[in-house]
Write an enzyme that holds these catalytic residues in place. Structure first.
Site, short mmCIF file in Angstrom:
data_model
loop_
_atom_site.label_atom_id
_atom_site.label_comp_id
_atom_site.label_asym_id
_atom_site.label_seq_id
_atom_site.Cartn_x
_atom_site.Cartn_y
_atom_site.Cartn_z
N ASP A 53 42.58 38.63 37.85
CA ASP A 53 42.59 38.87 40.13
C ASP A 53 43.48 39.97 40.21
OD1 ASP A 53 42.48 36.93 42.19
OD2 ASP A 53 44.32 37.79 42.70
N TYR A 58 46.41 46.23 46.27
CA TYR A 58 47.47 45.95 45.09
C TYR A 58 47.59 47.46 44.19
CZ TYR A 58 46.48 40.53 45.47
OH TYR A 58 46.14 39.55 45.55
N LYS A 87 39.16 41.80 46.06
CA LYS A 87 38.88 41.58 47.26
C LYS A 87 39.20 42.64 48.64
CE LYS A 87 42.29 37.83 45.45
NZ LYS A 87 43.15 38.72 44.69
N HIS A 120 39.89 39.23 52.21
CA HIS A 120 41.10 39.41 51.79
C HIS A 120 41.57 37.73 52.29
CE1 HIS A 120 44.94 40.83 48.89
NE2 HIS A 120 44.99 39.41 49.51
#
Ligand code: NAP
Length: 335
Positions: A53, A58, A87, A120
């Site tokens: 994921d 990130y 996302k 997201h």
């Protein structure tokens, strides 16, 4: 050949089947706050993790793309053996932005498809023209942008129809918002990703999603122990809850294992993050015991509170969580 850490066996992870038939592993690897440990991705694959994921936010898609490429080139697995979730960042919902970010994500991940792609957050912000960052007002709040959920969803549908996304979904929306998208969508959401742990078990949301045949992914499944203060509540320690400690002793398992087994038995996917080889192995070692129904109940009897508050986006007209507005609207921002 297996690489990185010594192993005795590779664990087989059960899966759930999405409404379009796609097989979705019930346990995966979270990667938020892992920007420096590509070896953890490889170790996880060695151990048997098959779901990774990630998200543009990130800042690790390049690292993951490189780790996967090296792993595949070493002859271990192939792209089709690994399920990648990513996302769209909340400041890229304008259609022309979304297209650009999706292209960048595919390039970073070194793949021509993403298995599951999510919006997201439900709230959208204006983007700085020269940076991957939201525009903020003088008080630090995101400046909302004017893009409807259905406009963003149409972009995801387009990429689903092209085969670039194998499944599409949402994260951090409320039930009303999910229902509205569901009703308007040509391609119905296949997955919803939300915060879920014993302090915030999402029981009503999971029932709601099941009725719509939308699979569920639990983020922060062991309470996001390493979360930074930004956008999250600083109190709320899942490991310190009495039933968790007692059950760990009773079943001779660690607290993380009790928590992850609880998710598994509730019947959806959990994505614990770790970069620690010991934790990576421990979090997979949950298939040789079963919590009794009474013990499952003990874990459901704990004071409930959300840890992820996204307070910088609280001024967005699409902010999804009324409980956060009620509690945090008049408080200073987390930093
Ligand atoms: P989490 O998985 O509940 O907790 C991760 C933390 O627990 C890390 O600090 C990790 O440290 C530690 N840990 C892992 N295994 C452990 C063990 N066996 N014993 C003790 N500590 C352990 O929290 P999370 O990372 O916030 O959530 C999981 C994933 O969900 C994220 O990584 C991300 O992929 C996704 N997520 C999505 C959203 C969203 O908005 N959609 C929001 C948050 C998270 P070590 O690395 O040192 O093991």
């Amino acid at each position: 050949m297996l690489c990185t850490i010594a192993l005795t066996k590779t664990v087989e992870i059960p899966f759930v089947t999405m409404s379009n038939g796609l097989k979705f592993p019930q346990l995966g690897l979270g990667t938020w706050q892992n920007t420096e440990h590509p070896e953890a991705i490889k170790s996880a694959l060695d151990l048997g993790y098959r779901l990774i994921d990630t998200a543009f936010l990130y800042k690790n898609e390049k690292m993951i793309g490189t780790a996967l490429k090296e792993y595949f080139e070493a002859g271990n697995l192939t792209r089709k053996d690994v399920f990648i979730t990513s996302k769209l960042p909340y400041y890229a919902y304008k259609p022309e932005d979304a297209e650009k970010y999706i292209a960048r994500q595919l390039e970073s991940l070194q793949t021509d498809y993403i298995d599951l792609y999510l919006i997201h957050w439900s709230m959208c912000a204006e983007r700085k023209t020269d940076k991957d960052e939201p525009v903020t007002d003088n008080d630090g709040y995101h400046v909302p942008c004017n893009v409807s959920h259905s406009e963003v969803w149409k972009i995801l549908e387009k990429y689903y129809e092209k085969g670039t996304f194998k499944a599409i979904g949402l994260s951090n929306f409320n039930e009303t918002q999910i229902q509205t998208i569901y009703d308007q969508a040509e391609i119905k959401p296949h997955n919803y990703q939300g915060e879920c742990h014993i302090l915030f078990p999402q029981t009503k949301m999971i029932e709601f999603l099941r009725a719509l045949n939308i699979s569920f992914t639990a983020y922060a499944p062991i309470g996001s122990r390493g979360r930074d203060k930004s956008n999250t509540r600083s109190d709320g320690d899942v490991f310190e809850q009495t039933p968790v400690k007692e059950l760990a002793e009773k079943y001779n398992k660690t607290r993380a294992q009790i928590l992850l087994r609880n998710h598994l038995q509730r019947g959806y996917t959990a994505i614990p993050k770790s970069t620690n080889p010991k934790h990576l192995a421990e979090n997979l070692d949950i298939f040789d015991f079963e919590l009794s129904p009474e013990d499952m109940k003990k874990l459901d009897n704990i004071e409930h509170k959300r840890l992820f508050i996204f307070d910088k986006a609280i001024k967005s007209p699409e902010f999804p969580f009324k409980d956060v507005v009620d509690e945090f609207a008049d408080k200073p921002l987390t930093l």
